[in-house]
Design an enzyme around this catalytic site. Structure first.
Site, PDB file in Angstrom:
ATOM      1  N   LEU A  90      17.480  19.767  48.349  1.00  0.00           N
ATOM      2  CA  LEU A  90      16.128  19.589  47.840  1.00  0.00           C
ATOM      3  C   LEU A  90      15.867  20.439  46.600  1.00  0.00           C
ATOM      4  O   LEU A  90      16.015  21.664  46.626  1.00  0.00           O
ATOM      5  CB  LEU A  90      15.108  19.931  48.931  1.00  0.00           C
ATOM      6  CG  LEU A  90      13.640  19.772  48.539  1.00  0.00           C
ATOM      7  CD1 LEU A  90      13.333  18.349  48.081  1.00  0.00           C
ATOM      8  CD2 LEU A  90      12.732  20.171  49.700  1.00  0.00           C
ATOM      9  N   HIS A  91      15.471  19.767  45.522  1.00  0.00           N
ATOM     10  CA  HIS A  91      15.179  20.474  44.278  1.00  0.00           C
ATOM     11  C   HIS A  91      14.304  19.627  43.374  1.00  0.00           C
ATOM     12  O   HIS A  91      14.323  18.401  43.417  1.00  0.00           O
ATOM     13  CB  HIS A  91      16.472  20.850  43.547  1.00  0.00           C
ATOM     14  CG  HIS A  91      17.250  19.675  43.041  1.00  0.00           C
ATOM     15  ND1 HIS A  91      17.968  18.834  43.878  1.00  0.00           N
ATOM     16  CD2 HIS A  91      17.422  19.177  41.789  1.00  0.00           C
ATOM     17  CE1 HIS A  91      18.561  17.895  43.165  1.00  0.00           C
ATOM     18  NE2 HIS A  91      18.234  18.061  41.896  1.00  0.00           N
ATOM     19  N   PHE A  92      13.537  20.311  42.546  1.00  0.00           N
ATOM     20  CA  PHE A  92      12.778  19.720  41.455  1.00  0.00           C
ATOM     21  C   PHE A  92      13.354  20.277  40.152  1.00  0.00           C
ATOM     22  O   PHE A  92      13.986  21.329  40.137  1.00  0.00           O
ATOM     23  CB  PHE A  92      11.291  20.081  41.551  1.00  0.00           C
ATOM     24  CG  PHE A  92      10.600  19.558  42.776  1.00  0.00           C
ATOM     25  CD1 PHE A  92       9.815  18.420  42.726  1.00  0.00           C
ATOM     26  CD2 PHE A  92      10.726  20.223  44.000  1.00  0.00           C
ATOM     27  CE1 PHE A  92       9.175  17.938  43.866  1.00  0.00           C
ATOM     28  CE2 PHE A  92      10.085  19.751  45.147  1.00  0.00           C
ATOM     29  CZ  PHE A  92       9.310  18.601  45.066  1.00  0.00           C
TER      30      PHE A  92
END
Length: 447
Positions: A248-250
């Site tokens: 999970l990453h932005f």
């Protein structure tokens, strides 16, 4: 099963094949990574942000160009978040942690009505290990054997990003890492697209797969809000929409011109009684929705998160752009990878090797070949993005699924008293609850 072989994985400078290093499972693997072998006793800077309550209204006149002029002249007093992020980012550049100097990449605004931006980024095409990703599954389990962000060096982490306990901005240059609660961190992207390109990795040690939830999206909106610059945008790519790492990453970076997506007209199609308004994007090659307003930042975040979760649960790939310091959020379902896997994309477009993720969809075309950069035109950019978009018929089907889902979510969040009031008036148009008000207003807005 659909698979695609053209999606690269961006490797950290500190990640090498396990075989090359004889494993790396022992304590103190020598990489100074974020795994159990190196974490004990480690400290990282901590930026503590105040929790946002109210959402400011959007500027319908767009981002003021006076800001751009003063930014280029060095006259803007940046907020503490921007200052610290950019100072740390430039420090990592001086230490040689990036694969190339992104500030040397040629960039231009393509002539035309929409102002697409083209960048020649040949370095981003080099030294990447190709990874085969399944593109017909938006939700996939985390696989510790594949690359994930706990394998990066601690030198790549700029700071931990956590809510402040006293409601004020606080900065701690050497804060312990709370392994049990798992910090959220901001790290450099070693293959940057633009100046200040970073990754926001929520609860990095929990090994969360690439899927949005309410907590992670609210964190991303707080990051966008904490940045004072209107040219700092936060983006998200789901699996199947050109996310290359299932952790999970932005992503976020600074670009001192408006994105064409931000300037596109939009029609208000519905709103919530909690103040969140939903618009449909018009006159743009990729169909999508825009969310803004809300009585609180959490109201806005929850509405967008409900939409993203709906898309994930229905196996619909999508991209998200958080704009205007968290005041506006674009959600864009797409189908390019599926078309690519089915052989429905022309050889001409495939030869460009452009993977249309959130930045390209927003109008920032990252090109890997000089011939494509020199020959870039609005017509070519439009043609590529048209292939990304859902058809009008499919988009309407998806919107119906979204509105049904988020209406149910709004009702579930109502108190028993509000639910009873809603039942008594026989619908969801009561001002006493936070359910959706379908079709309450329809007006054209030039954003």
């Amino acid at each position: 099963m659909l698979r695609i072989k053209r999606v690269p994985t961006i490797l950290s400078n500190y990640q090498k094949d396990e075989a090359e290093e004889g494993g790396g499972a022992a304590r103190g693997c020598g990489r100074n990574c974020l795994r159990n072998c190196c974490l004990p006793g480690s400290k990282l800077p901590l930026y503590a942000f105040p929790k946002a309550e109210k959402v400011e209204s959007c500027d319908k006149n767009g981002i003021p160009f006076a800001f751009l002029d003063s930014l280029l002249l060095g006259e803007v007093i940046l907020k503490s978040f921007d200052c610290y992020l950019l100072l740390q980012w430039e420090d990592r550049m001086e230490r040689g942690l990036f694969r190339y100097d992104v500030t040397a990449c040629e960039t231009k605004v393509i002539p035309g009505e929409h102002g697409f931006i083209a960048q020649l980024n040949e370095g981003r095409h080099l030294k990447k290990r190709p990874t085969e990703f399944q593109v017909d599954k938006v939700l996939q389990a985390f696989d510790e054997n594949k690359f994930n962000f706990t394998k990066v060096g601690q030198e790549e982490v700029l700071f931990q990003f956590e809510p402040s306990e006293d409601g004020e901005v606080q900065f701690y240059p050497n804060a312990p890492i709370d392994v049990d609660n798992s910090p959220s961190v901001v790290a450099i992207n070693v293959s940057p697209i633009e100046y200040g390109h970073v990754l926001l990795i929520p609860r990095i040690l929990k090994h969360l797969p690439q899927r949005i939830d309410h907590e992670s999206l609210l964190l991303a909106l707080n990051m966008a809000r904490e940045a004072g610059s209107p040219y700092f945008r936060v983006g998200y790519n789901s699996l199947g929409a050109f996310a290359t790492i299932n952790h999970l990453h932005f992503q976020a970076y600074y670009l001192a011109v408006p994105f064409p997506l931000e300037k596109a007209a939009a029609k208000k199609i519905t709103d919530f009684n909690n103040g969140v308004e939903i618009y449909e994007i018009l006159n743009y090659p990729v169909r999508g929705l825009v969310f803004e307003g809300g009585n609180s930042l959490k109201d806005l975040s929850d509405s967008v998160a409900d939409t993203c979760i709906c898309l994930q649960d229905h196996n619909i790939p999508y991209n998200v752009l958080i704009s205007e310091s968290g005041k506006r959020v674009f959600v864009l379902p797409q189908c390019y990878a599926e078309k690519q896997a089915l052989g429905e994309v022309s050889a001409e477009l495939l030869d460009t090797q452009v993977n249309p993720a959130v930045w390209e969809i927003s109008g920032h075309m990252v090109l890997k070949r000089k011939e494509d950069y020199e020959g870039a035109s609005e017509k070519k950019a439009w043609r590529l993005l048209e292939e990304v978009s859902l058809s009008e018929e499919r988009f309407q089907e998806v919107m119906a699924i979204i509105f049904e889902t988020i209406s149910c979510a709004a009702v579930e969040k109502m108190s028993p008293e509000d639910k009873q009031d809603a039942e008594e008036v026989g619908g969801v148009n009561s001002d006493h609850h936070a359910a959706i008000v379908s079709g309450k207003q329809e007006c054209l807005v030039q954003l």
